[in-house]
Enzyme design. Sequence first.
Site, PDB file in Angstrom:
ATOM      1  N   GLU A  42      13.514   0.238  10.901  1.00 38.60           N
ATOM      2  CA  GLU A  42      12.531  -0.499  10.097  1.00 38.60           C
ATOM      3  C   GLU A  42      13.307  -1.285   9.055  1.00 38.60           C
ATOM      4  O   GLU A  42      13.592  -0.809   7.970  1.00 38.60           O
ATOM      5  CB  GLU A  42      11.545   0.467   9.445  1.00 38.60           C
ATOM      6  CG  GLU A  42      10.391  -0.239   8.740  1.00 38.60           C
ATOM      7  CD  GLU A  42       9.376   0.724   8.168  1.00 38.60           C
ATOM      8  OE1 GLU A  42       8.633   0.307   7.264  1.00 38.60           O
ATOM      9  OE2 GLU A  42       9.319   1.887   8.614  1.00 38.60           O
ATOM     10  N   ARG A 138      -8.910 -18.881   4.960  1.00 39.90           N
ATOM     11  CA  ARG A 138      -8.261 -20.157   5.236  1.00 39.90           C
ATOM     12  C   ARG A 138      -6.765 -19.999   5.509  1.00 39.90           C
ATOM     13  O   ARG A 138      -6.113 -20.939   5.937  1.00 39.90           O
ATOM     14  CB  ARG A 138      -8.453 -21.116   4.049  1.00 39.90           C
ATOM     15  CG  ARG A 138      -9.892 -21.558   3.856  1.00 39.90           C
ATOM     16  CD  ARG A 138      -9.980 -22.710   2.850  1.00 39.90           C
ATOM     17  NE  ARG A 138     -11.365 -23.069   2.609  1.00 39.90           N
ATOM     18  CZ  ARG A 138     -12.108 -22.591   1.606  1.00 39.90           C
ATOM     19  NH1 ARG A 138     -11.559 -21.726   0.753  1.00 39.90           N
ATOM     20  NH2 ARG A 138     -13.356 -22.967   1.449  1.00 39.90           N
ATOM     21  N   ASP A 159      -4.418   7.404   6.480  1.00 41.39           N
ATOM     22  CA  ASP A 159      -4.451   8.528   5.544  1.00 41.39           C
ATOM     23  C   ASP A 159      -5.480   8.347   4.437  1.00 41.39           C
ATOM     24  O   ASP A 159      -5.634   9.209   3.577  1.00 41.39           O
ATOM     25  CB  ASP A 159      -3.066   8.772   4.932  1.00 41.39           C
ATOM     26  CG  ASP A 159      -2.522   7.563   4.171  1.00 41.39           C
ATOM     27  OD1 ASP A 159      -3.212   6.522   4.132  1.00 41.39           O
ATOM     28  OD2 ASP A 159      -1.409   7.659   3.620  1.00 41.39           O
ATOM     29  N   GLY A 160      -6.183   7.207   4.451  1.00 39.60           N
ATOM     30  CA  GLY A 160      -7.144   6.932   3.402  1.00 39.60           C
ATOM     31  C   GLY A 160      -6.509   6.467   2.114  1.00 39.60           C
ATOM     32  O   GLY A 160      -7.217   6.207   1.135  1.00 39.60           O
ATOM     33  N   ASP A 185       3.946   7.394   9.491  1.00 39.05           N
ATOM     34  CA  ASP A 185       4.811   6.832   8.455  1.00 39.05           C
ATOM     35  C   ASP A 185       5.381   7.938   7.565  1.00 39.05           C
ATOM     36  O   ASP A 185       5.726   7.717   6.410  1.00 39.05           O
ATOM     37  CB  ASP A 185       4.062   5.801   7.605  1.00 39.05           C
ATOM     38  CG  ASP A 185       5.005   4.750   7.008  1.00 39.05           C
ATOM     39  OD1 ASP A 185       5.880   4.255   7.740  1.00 39.05           O
ATOM     40  OD2 ASP A 185       4.868   4.431   5.815  1.00 39.05           O
ATOM     41  N   LEU A 218       4.020   2.587  -2.712  1.00 41.05           N
ATOM     42  CA  LEU A 218       3.949   3.550  -1.624  1.00 41.05           C
ATOM     43  C   LEU A 218       5.268   3.569  -0.859  1.00 41.05           C
ATOM     44  O   LEU A 218       5.831   2.523  -0.537  1.00 41.05           O
ATOM     45  CB  LEU A 218       2.795   3.209  -0.675  1.00 41.05           C
ATOM     46  CG  LEU A 218       1.404   3.581  -1.186  1.00 41.05           C
ATOM     47  CD1 LEU A 218       0.322   2.892  -0.352  1.00 41.05           C
ATOM     48  CD2 LEU A 218       1.203   5.093  -1.157  1.00 41.05           C
ATOM     49  N   GLY A 220       6.253   5.420   2.327  1.00 43.06           N
ATOM     50  CA  GLY A 220       5.945   6.304   3.438  1.00 43.06           C
ATOM     51  C   GLY A 220       4.781   7.213   3.080  1.00 43.06           C
ATOM     52  O   GLY A 220       4.000   6.922   2.164  1.00 43.06           O
TER      53      GLY A 220
END
Length: 237
Positions: A42, A138, A159-160, A185, A218, A220
């Site tokens: 990644e 747009r 995960d919310g 993740d 955030l 992970g």
Amino acid sequence: GVTAFAPTIVSSSPSARAAALDALRRFVPPADAAVPIGWHFEGPVISPHRPGAHDPSHIGVPDRAEWSAWTRDRGVAIVTLAPEVEGAHEMIPVLRDHGVVVSLGHTDCTADELTDAVRAGASMVTHLFNAMAPFGHRDPGPIGATLADDAVVAGLICDGIHVDAVAVRAAWRALGASRVVLVSDAMAALGSVETRFELGGVAVSVDGRGVRTADGVLAGSNLALDRAVRNLVAFTG
């Protein structure tokens, strides 16, 4: 439970990636353990404008001698890159021909740039909605292009926290079961009672808001995949 997985290396030094490939070559999983199918690199070919929790000092295009040797046979299963980064587009067909899944993420690309990358051989989007340019009616960007393109599947961190339940529901309606990939993740916090960790050399902490850097970004998750499935059912019915 999980039977196979793609361990992830975030944007790191070339020596860290080389060590990871060597470790995977030497690793023999126990008979009752999940099997690593190959690394997910990644980064480091991601947008410096959408780094997430990646260390900016490691972001950039590696030497061609390195990335041209990333093959499925040598232990690379997935590479996440930002298609608008100079030099990234030429990597896509080479990696595809090497059996590597090219996923688009950590990106500020336009809708057209994402579509061009899919035509070149990319087939996935890394954690849809997160670490990418937002959707605009747009200026639909990578999110709009993903939802509208039948040729690409999208990873979703269910995960919310990373994605609101309404957005999960909208993505599910647009993509359907054949184009949604639930991804954890997850980093080292999964299953641990500890609250402080490192991710690619960046200090992170865990609380009710998930896994975050000191700046609140955030980094992970500590999401288990069975919980992701339960959340998807709860969010979408």
